[in-house]
Every structure is written in C-alpha cells, then in structure tokens.
Design a protein around this motif. Sequence first.
Motif, mmCIF file in Angstrom:
data_model
loop_
_atom_site.group_PDB
_atom_site.id
_atom_site.type_symbol
_atom_site.label_atom_id
_atom_site.label_comp_id
_atom_site.label_asym_id
_atom_site.label_seq_id
_atom_site.Cartn_x
_atom_site.Cartn_y
_atom_site.Cartn_z
ATOM 1 N N LYS A 74 0.863 -1.178 0.000
ATOM 2 C CA LYS A 74 0.000 0.000 0.000
ATOM 3 C C LYS A 74 0.903 1.232 0.000
ATOM 4 O O LYS A 74 2.083 1.155 0.352
ATOM 5 C CB LYS A 74 -0.965 0.017 1.180
ATOM 6 C CG LYS A 74 -0.294 0.052 2.527
ATOM 7 C CD LYS A 74 -1.330 -0.003 3.631
ATOM 8 C CE LYS A 74 -0.644 0.026 4.987
ATOM 9 N NZ LYS A 74 -1.592 0.079 6.076
ATOM 10 N N LYS A 75 0.345 2.338 -0.418
ATOM 11 C CA LYS A 75 1.081 3.607 -0.486
ATOM 12 C C LYS A 75 0.164 4.722 -0.023
ATOM 13 O O LYS A 75 -1.050 4.552 0.086
ATOM 14 C CB LYS A 75 1.534 3.914 -1.921
ATOM 15 C CG LYS A 75 2.345 2.823 -2.584
ATOM 16 C CD LYS A 75 3.697 2.655 -1.975
ATOM 17 C CE LYS A 75 4.447 1.528 -2.696
ATOM 18 N NZ LYS A 75 5.717 1.241 -2.081
ATOM 19 N N VAL A 76 0.750 5.900 0.216
ATOM 20 C CA VAL A 76 -0.051 7.070 0.564
ATOM 21 C C VAL A 76 -0.168 7.965 -0.665
ATOM 22 O O VAL A 76 0.811 8.472 -1.185
ATOM 23 C CB VAL A 76 0.526 7.849 1.767
ATOM 24 C CG1 VAL A 76 0.310 7.083 3.046
ATOM 25 C CG2 VAL A 76 1.981 8.161 1.588
ATOM 26 N N GLN A 77 -1.385 8.088 -1.137
ATOM 27 C CA GLN A 77 -1.691 8.908 -2.306
ATOM 28 C C GLN A 77 -1.970 10.345 -1.842
ATOM 29 O O GLN A 77 -2.754 10.540 -0.912
ATOM 30 C CB GLN A 77 -2.934 8.330 -2.994
ATOM 31 C CG GLN A 77 -3.422 9.079 -4.193
ATOM 32 C CD GLN A 77 -2.710 8.658 -5.447
ATOM 33 O OE1 GLN A 77 -1.525 8.948 -5.599
ATOM 34 N NE2 GLN A 77 -3.413 8.000 -6.353
ATOM 35 N N PRO A 78 -1.353 11.351 -2.456
ATOM 36 C CA PRO A 78 -1.673 12.736 -2.107
ATOM 37 C C PRO A 78 -3.008 13.141 -2.745
ATOM 38 O O PRO A 78 -3.080 14.015 -3.612
ATOM 39 C CB PRO A 78 -0.488 13.523 -2.662
ATOM 40 C CG PRO A 78 -0.027 12.710 -3.826
ATOM 41 C CD PRO A 78 -0.275 11.275 -3.444
ATOM 42 N N ALA A 79 -4.066 12.489 -2.325
ATOM 43 C CA ALA A 79 -5.383 12.603 -2.950
ATOM 44 C C ALA A 79 -5.985 14.004 -2.859
ATOM 45 O O ALA A 79 -6.772 14.393 -3.709
ATOM 46 C CB ALA A 79 -6.336 11.590 -2.327
ATOM 47 N N ARG A 80 -5.599 14.736 -1.841
ATOM 48 C CA ARG A 80 -6.137 16.094 -1.654
ATOM 49 C C ARG A 80 -4.985 17.102 -1.591
ATOM 50 O O ARG A 80 -4.934 17.948 -0.709
ATOM 51 C CB ARG A 80 -7.003 16.128 -0.384
ATOM 52 C CG ARG A 80 -8.282 15.296 -0.521
ATOM 53 C CD ARG A 80 -9.011 15.082 0.783
ATOM 54 N NE ARG A 80 -8.269 14.265 1.745
ATOM 55 C CZ ARG A 80 -8.155 12.938 1.712
ATOM 56 N NH1 ARG A 80 -8.733 12.251 0.754
ATOM 57 N NH2 ARG A 80 -7.477 12.292 2.627
ATOM 58 N N GLU A 81 -4.076 17.002 -2.551
ATOM 59 C CA GLU A 81 -2.897 17.873 -2.526
ATOM 60 C C GLU A 81 -3.265 19.342 -2.661
ATOM 61 O O GLU A 81 -2.516 20.212 -2.225
ATOM 62 C CB GLU A 81 -1.853 17.452 -3.558
ATOM 63 C CG GLU A 81 -2.269 17.606 -4.995
ATOM 64 C CD GLU A 81 -1.188 17.153 -5.968
ATOM 65 O OE1 GLU A 81 0.005 17.442 -5.744
ATOM 66 O OE2 GLU A 81 -1.549 16.506 -6.961
ATOM 67 N N ASP A 82 -4.436 19.640 -3.205
ATOM 68 C CA ASP A 82 -4.874 21.034 -3.300
ATOM 69 C C ASP A 82 -5.186 21.624 -1.922
ATOM 70 O O ASP A 82 -5.280 22.844 -1.778
ATOM 71 C CB ASP A 82 -6.083 21.161 -4.223
ATOM 72 C CG ASP A 82 -7.292 20.377 -3.744
ATOM 73 O OD1 ASP A 82 -7.126 19.313 -3.115
ATOM 74 O OD2 ASP A 82 -8.420 20.829 -4.011
ATOM 75 N N GLN A 83 -5.313 20.780 -0.903
ATOM 76 C CA GLN A 83 -5.575 21.239 0.465
ATOM 77 C C GLN A 83 -4.282 21.498 1.251
ATOM 78 O O GLN A 83 -4.321 22.010 2.369
ATOM 79 C CB GLN A 83 -6.405 20.193 1.225
ATOM 80 C CG GLN A 83 -7.746 19.895 0.591
ATOM 81 C CD GLN A 83 -8.649 21.106 0.553
ATOM 82 O OE1 GLN A 83 -8.831 21.780 1.543
ATOM 83 N NE2 GLN A 83 -9.202 21.394 -0.628
ATOM 84 N N CYS A 84 -3.140 21.161 0.680
ATOM 85 C CA CYS A 84 -1.854 21.283 1.363
ATOM 86 C C CYS A 84 -1.583 22.731 1.789
ATOM 87 O O CYS A 84 -1.799 23.664 1.015
ATOM 88 C CB CYS A 84 -0.740 20.793 0.449
ATOM 89 S SG CYS A 84 0.908 20.890 1.175
ATOM 90 N N ILE A 85 -1.115 22.890 3.023
ATOM 91 C CA ILE A 85 -0.790 24.219 3.556
ATOM 92 C C ILE A 85 0.726 24.443 3.631
ATOM 93 O O ILE A 85 1.186 25.386 4.259
ATOM 94 C CB ILE A 85 -1.450 24.442 4.933
ATOM 95 C CG1 ILE A 85 -0.981 23.387 5.938
ATOM 96 C CG2 ILE A 85 -2.965 24.470 4.797
ATOM 97 C CD1 ILE A 85 -1.448 23.625 7.373
#
Length: 109
Positions: A74-85
Amino acid sequence: MPIDSNFEKSREAVDEEDGVTVWGPVDPPEKLGIHGTHVAVDFDICIADGACLEDCPVDVFSWVDTPDHPESEKKVQPAREDQCIDCMLCVDVCPVDAIDVDPGRAGRV
C-alpha cells in the motif's frame, strides 16, 4: 535514494489516478512512479509507515493498494494535494524521503 525534487523536468506525466498526476516511468507492480505534483510521493521508495498520513493537519493523504510492490503493498496517495498548507510535516517525518512538497508547483501539471 530520496525523491527526485526535479521530477517535473526529468520525468514525463504519463497517467492520472483518482485526479492525481502520475509521473513515469511506470511498469507495475515494481515501478509505480511519482504521484502528485504540489505534494509528490515517490511510490517506488515509499514504505507506507503512515507517518505522513497521521501527521498531516489537513488530511492530504489517503491509502491506496499497490499489490506486489517490493517495498509495500500500500502507499499514501496525495489525494487532496490542493488542500496542502505547505507545513512540510510530511516531508520531515518520512523515514525514506519519499515526499517532496513544493509551493511553486501548486496547481500545475
């Protein structure tokens, strides 16, 4: 070896997975490329310890299955990268330097 922070110049965008750009080369199950642009995760070196997912204050990451990958299933997908601060916590806690966050890449593909 850590993620290539110049992947936009050295790699080609070859796919999109759940709205996240995938940068090649990709040859499943061994080579899965870099996922994301603003928040980029090198799936080929990610060991899925989950520290980034747990520490992210805005829940950028989600789990995805990567069956038969030699590092982890399994991996961690940056699924909501537009939310990154741009706090860089994920970069700081990743034990294998598989994550790169670049505010200059926000919104670009």
